[in-house]
Design an enzyme around this catalytic site. Structure first.
Site, PDB file in Angstrom:
ATOM      1  N   HIS B  80       0.844  -1.199   0.000  1.00 48.33           N
ATOM      2  CA  HIS B  80       0.000   0.000   0.000  1.00 48.33           C
ATOM      3  C   HIS B  80       0.883   1.255   0.000  1.00 48.33           C
ATOM      4  CE1 HIS B  80      -2.908   3.059   1.267  1.00 48.33           C
ATOM      5  NE2 HIS B  80      -2.132   3.338   2.308  1.00 48.33           N
ATOM      6  N   ASP B 109       6.631  21.286 -26.570  1.00 46.33           N
ATOM      7  CA  ASP B 109       6.556  19.935 -26.015  1.00 46.33           C
ATOM      8  C   ASP B 109       7.627  19.839 -24.933  1.00 46.33           C
ATOM      9  OD1 ASP B 109       6.562  17.030 -25.617  1.00 46.33           O
ATOM     10  OD2 ASP B 109       5.414  16.954 -27.472  1.00 46.33           O
ATOM     11  N   TRP B 145       7.188  -0.080   3.805  1.00 50.22           N
ATOM     12  CA  TRP B 145       7.725   0.581   2.606  1.00 50.22           C
ATOM     13  C   TRP B 145       9.117   1.137   2.862  1.00 50.22           C
ATOM     14  CZ3 TRP B 145       9.117   5.574   0.934  1.00 50.22           C
ATOM     15  CH2 TRP B 145       8.968   6.586   1.881  1.00 50.22           C
ATOM     16  N   SER B 173      12.615   5.619 -13.835  1.00 48.11           N
ATOM     17  CA  SER B 173      11.522   6.376 -14.446  1.00 48.11           C
ATOM     18  C   SER B 173      11.449   7.791 -13.872  1.00 48.11           C
ATOM     19  CB  SER B 173      10.209   5.639 -14.211  1.00 48.11           C
ATOM     20  OG  SER B 173       9.123   6.481 -14.442  1.00 48.11           O
ATOM     21  N   SER B 174      11.524   7.905 -12.548  1.00 49.31           N
ATOM     22  CA  SER B 174      11.441   9.240 -11.936  1.00 49.31           C
ATOM     23  C   SER B 174      12.611  10.112 -12.357  1.00 49.31           C
ATOM     24  CB  SER B 174      11.463   9.166 -10.417  1.00 49.31           C
ATOM     25  OG  SER B 174      10.506   8.313  -9.953  1.00 49.31           O
ATOM     26  N   HIS B 257      13.651  11.698   3.399  1.00 48.14           N
ATOM     27  CA  HIS B 257      13.064  12.969   3.767  1.00 48.14           C
ATOM     28  C   HIS B 257      12.896  13.914   2.589  1.00 48.14           C
ATOM     29  CE1 HIS B 257      10.894  15.179   6.606  1.00 48.14           C
ATOM     30  NE2 HIS B 257      11.353  16.238   5.998  1.00 48.14           N
ATOM     31  N   GLU B 259      12.334  12.942  -0.224  1.00 47.77           N
ATOM     32  CA  GLU B 259      11.225  12.302  -0.939  1.00 47.77           C
ATOM     33  C   GLU B 259       9.874  12.847  -0.491  1.00 47.77           C
ATOM     34  OE1 GLU B 259      10.741  10.289  -3.397  1.00 47.77           O
ATOM     35  OE2 GLU B 259       8.672   9.653  -3.031  1.00 47.77           O
ATOM     36  N   TYR B 261       9.229  15.768   0.485  1.00 47.58           N
ATOM     37  CA  TYR B 261       9.032  17.082  -0.125  1.00 47.58           C
ATOM     38  C   TYR B 261       8.819  16.971  -1.623  1.00 47.58           C
ATOM     39  CZ  TYR B 261      10.028  18.844   4.404  1.00 47.58           C
ATOM     40  OH  TYR B 261       9.952  19.067   5.736  1.00 47.58           O
ATOM     41  N   SER B 272      -0.848  27.210  -5.433  1.00 45.12           N
ATOM     42  CA  SER B 272      -0.482  28.586  -5.753  1.00 45.12           C
ATOM     43  C   SER B 272      -1.018  29.029  -7.115  1.00 45.12           C
ATOM     44  CB  SER B 272       1.040  28.754  -5.743  1.00 45.12           C
ATOM     45  OG  SER B 272       1.564  28.312  -4.530  1.00 45.12           O
ATOM     46  N   HIS B 306      15.496  12.968  12.019  1.00 48.63           N
ATOM     47  CA  HIS B 306      14.336  13.107  12.915  1.00 48.63           C
ATOM     48  C   HIS B 306      13.404  11.899  12.801  1.00 48.63           C
ATOM     49  CE1 HIS B 306      12.152  15.589   9.578  1.00 48.63           C
ATOM     50  NE2 HIS B 306      11.923  14.324   9.418  1.00 48.63           N
ATOM     51  N   HIS B 307      13.662  11.039  11.806  1.00 44.43           N
ATOM     52  CA  HIS B 307      12.919   9.779  11.744  1.00 44.43           C
ATOM     53  C   HIS B 307      13.537   8.732  12.674  1.00 44.43           C
ATOM     54  CE1 HIS B 307      10.610  10.937   8.106  1.00 44.43           C
ATOM     55  NE2 HIS B 307      11.675  11.663   7.851  1.00 44.43           N
ATOM     56  N   THR B 332       7.493  27.003   5.334  1.00 44.85           N
ATOM     57  CA  THR B 332       6.161  26.433   5.093  1.00 44.85           C
ATOM     58  C   THR B 332       5.088  27.404   5.574  1.00 44.85           C
ATOM     59  OG1 THR B 332       7.184  24.312   5.542  1.00 44.85           O
ATOM     60  CG2 THR B 332       4.806  24.333   5.329  1.00 44.85           C
ATOM     61  N   LYS B 335       4.460  30.117   3.146  1.00 44.86           N
ATOM     62  CA  LYS B 335       3.559  29.710   2.063  1.00 44.86           C
ATOM     63  C   LYS B 335       2.106  29.777   2.501  1.00 44.86           C
ATOM     64  CE  LYS B 335       6.276  27.005  -0.934  1.00 44.86           C
ATOM     65  NZ  LYS B 335       5.623  27.639  -2.056  1.00 44.86           N
ATOM     66  N   ARG B 454       1.776   1.247  15.146  1.00 44.79           N
ATOM     67  CA  ARG B 454       1.407   1.092  13.736  1.00 44.79           C
ATOM     68  C   ARG B 454       1.886  -0.268  13.231  1.00 44.79           C
ATOM     69  NH1 ARG B 454       6.003   4.651  10.590  1.00 44.79           N
ATOM     70  NH2 ARG B 454       4.913   3.912   8.762  1.00 44.79           N
TER      71      ARG B 454
END
Lengths: 193, 529
Positions: B80, B109, B145, B173-174, B257, B259, B261, B272, B306-307, B332, B335, B454
């Site tokens: 998931h 293009d 994951w 791909s990314s 991390h 990732e 963002y 925006s 921080h993880h 943040t 924004k 979790r």
């Protein structure tokens, strides 16, 4: 050159740079592995002791006493007995000490294990000098076989005064499946001699 | 790497006609076609990953083991997560970038059309491999994951190699997509479109693309190390061989991390674009928005640990990562305040894209606040690995990223199809989603603070009532998304004709081309005032 051609050249140049960056970052990912060790080494953060034999200490600081505790444990479901001869020792910095760890392979297989040391508090690891340690080598033991594994160490005289208790912990890992077959048999052959 | 002149392609198509049927989609190098493919693929993945979430919520509806085995439950949470991150959110943003970036900067293009085709068409194979591994003997990946070692090395099942290869393909791909976006934005802007005139969606995507190029290769390195540790006797993460399992977490989160963002900066861009349109005002603080985005991206590289507060880091490290993390709330906050200031005294109307955007601003901010709570080191020791974390990242990813994608889809849908969508149905979709998503995720904060861990298939009976409510919210949210499919389907089929500008207050190059946007736009660059 027409505008289109310059645009194409710009594109090629930029793509080249970006692809190089990708490869660089892929390499950087792997470079993090040695960098991590170097960082831990410089800062002394993760309690790893040196896996190189230290030179003998030349003098003893009798004014201080440090209590050294020993912990031995096996990782996972390893059916081995593993314990230190004594749980605790009071030592003077610079003073040489020796003790044995008792191991017994209670499984039905011949196995090779590796002991991994860790010192707490982590910063004290840099002052924990081992002249001889079973953790420097892989340890082969046949089924049912028992052994005394020796450790010779001293605490460095430069250890900061706030450290009065140092704990040395060994974890025994089963690495039988992680080494090549001929190396495995060779280890047992050497052991017999 | 293709740098084929794209005009050559266009001419070929004009002269011989585009291939029809499936070949049109397989061979297409058109940014609009590829954008549509990405978006449809991500919608499909959204439902597959959502189906797995339904399995998770069905199992957690009551305490005890009812429906699935614990091992299969773990496979569900793992896949998931992987599908939603790499299959739903990221391809949706790439799809939007493909569709909108060339149109917004007046380019004909993407700069590398053939690579664009490749970067899409390898994706279905990545997910086919990942999904097929679920049906293998021993099952699919079950280590979460985040695939922490040694769960993914010593204790993982035989299908781990498939997991590794599928992540490699997703990464490639990314990266190709990111290279394409950067080259397009650098080289194909219409004359006069300076960097500081670019729409914010283009800016946020440019910065996101740089993040992708910086960290996706690190992820590729991490999965490669897992592969060699498991199959080729290396010891990167095995203490027995001189490695360190904690190092896995450092390498993973160095990718992980930035990732997160990657999954939120394009969302900031979409919001925006939408908020000024329906406020009928210029975006407040354009340049501060650009700098805030760039600072978030830079800061994302120095907060990864921080993880890992509970891994036994030294105090100095914990404090460093705590303060750096808290620092991120400054840009943040800039924004969020800019969006609010844009709406301030604007003549607001509440069309569906705007409703999703406002919901985004409020709910993303809630997710941001719970993130701030998690950043506080001493408190994190209690929150770590509880449902509070699950609540936090679902607020920023579902009501954040997914809501922004929905907002963007509704905003640009008339431009893509040429028809207005069924506003009634879309509003029903919005309200049902808004209510159910909060029923789904808000109580998770409470069970998390009360100590529910979790990634578990069973839990203490004290959490039973809350979990029943959460599951009902989950089913309702899942079913509500079918309405989105209905809206999109109806909108493709027909409806009220959309004008070129579509929305009264809309400004930008994409609103100057006809609706639906013709197959080729801006073959001669537009004039930028």
């Amino acid at each position: 050159m027409t505008d289109k051609q310059t645009a194409q050249q710009d594109t090629k140049k930029l793509v080249k740079k970006l692809v190089l960056t990708v490869f660089f970052m892929f390499g950087f990912g792997f470079a993090l592995v040695p960098l991590y060790d170097v960082f831990c080494d410089i800062t002394g953060l993760n309690g790893k002791t040196s896996n190189v034999a230290a030179v003998q200490s030349d003098s003893v600081d009798k004014t201080r006493t440090i209590s050294v505790e020993f912990i031995a444990r096996t990782q996972g479901n390893l059916p081995w007995i593993f314990k230190p001869e004594v749980k605790k020792m009071n030592v003077h910095p610079g003073e040489m000490h020796q003790l044995n760890f008792l191991v017994k392979n209670n499984s039905v297989d011949n196995m090779v294990v590796q002991a991994v040391p860790s010192v707490s508090p982590g910063i004290a690891a840099a002052y924990f000098n081992k002249i001889e340690c079973f953790c420097f080598n892989q340890q082969p033991l046949e089924q049912g076989q028992a052994a005394d594994l020796g450790l010779q160490f001293y605490i460095d005289k430069d250890i900061p005064p706030e450290y009065t208790t140092v704990t040395l912990s060994y974890t025994l890992f089963d690495i039988s499946k992680n080494i090549e077959q001929d190396e495995f048999t060779k280890l047992f052959a050497d052991n017999k001699n | 790497m293709s740098t084929t002149n794209l005009n050559a392609d266009n001419h070929a198509e004009e002269h011989h006609g585009a291939p029809s049927g499936i070949m049109r989609w397989l061979l297409t190098t058109n940014h609009k076609d590829i954008g549509s493919l990405y978006l449809l693929f991500s919608l499909l993945m959204f439902f597959i990953g959502g189906g797995m979430a339904m399995v998770i919520r069905a199992e957690l509806f009551q305490p005890g083991l009812q429906i699935v085995e614990p091992d299969f439950f773990n496979q569900m949470t793992t896949v998931h997560g992987l599908i939603m991150v790499f299959g739903a959110v990221m391809p949706a943003f790439v799809g939007l970038a493909n569709w909108m970036v060339p149109m917004m900067i007046g380019a004909p293009d993407m700069a590398l059309p053939r690579m664009n085709n490749w970067s899409f068409w390898i994706l279905p194979f990545a997910f086919l491999i990942l999904l097929m591994s679920l049906f293998m003997e021993g099952g699919g990946p079950n280590f979460g994951w985040t695939f922490y070692a040694p769960l993914s090395t010593t204790y993982s099942n035989d299908s781990t190699a498939l997991f590794v290869f599928s992540v490699h393909i997703m990464g490639i791909s990314s990266i190709m997509g990111a290279i394409n976006v950067i080259v397009t934005i650098f080289n194909l802007r219409a004359p006069g479109m300076t960097f500081m005139k670019m729409p914010l969606f283009v800016w946020t995507w440019l910065i996101t693309a740089f993040l992708l190029i910086a960290v996706m290769p690190v992820l590729a390195g991490a999965v490669t190390m897992v592969l060699t540790d498991k199959y080729f006797l290396t010891s990167f993460f095995s203490a027995a061989g001189g490695g360190d399992p904690v190092m896995f977490q450092h390498i993973f989160w160095f990718f992980g991390h930035p990732e997160v963002y990657i999954m939120i900066l394009p969302a900031f861009g979409i919001i925006s674009q939408i908020v000024p349109t329906f406020s009928r005002k210029k975006l407040f603080g354009y340049s501060s928005m650009v700098y805030a985005t760039a600072s978030i991206a830079l800061l994302s590289f120095v907060v990864w640990a921080h993880h890992m507060f509970t891994t036994g880091m030294p105090l100095a490290g914990e404090l460093f990562f705590m303060y750096c993390t808290m620092l991120i709330s400054v840009p943040t906050g800039v924004k969020v305040f800019n969006w609010v200031a844009t709406m301030w005294r604007g003549s607001l109307t509440f069309e569906v894209p705007m409703m999703f955007s406002i919901a985004f601003i409020v709910l993303f901010t809630i997710g941001g606040f719970s993130g701030l709570m998690l950043a506080i080191t001493p408190a994190d020791f209690q929150y770590h690995d509880t449902y509070f974390v699950v609540a936090h990242f679902h607020y920023v990813l579902v009501t954040g990223a997914i809501f922004s994608i929905m907002a963007g889809a509704y905003y640009w849908l008339p431009k893509w199809t040429g028809y207005m969508f069924d506003e009634k149905l879309a509003k029903a979709h919005f309200w049902l989603s808004l209510v159910s998503v909060n029923v789904l995720f808000f109580p998770m904060h409470f069970v998390g603070l009360a100590g529910m861990p979790r990634r578990i298939p069973d839990y203490a009976t004290q959490f039973a009532d809350f979990n029943a409510v959460i599951s009902i919210g989950g089913f309702a949210f899942g079913l509500s998304q079918l309405l989105f499919v209905a809206v999109v389907y109806k909108c493709i089929k027909g409806g009220e004709k959309a004008t070129d500008q579509v929305w009264e207050g809309a400004e930008g190059l994409e609103w100057e081309v006809p609706s639906p946007a013709p197959y080729h736009t801006f073959e001669t660059p537009p004039d930028i005032k």
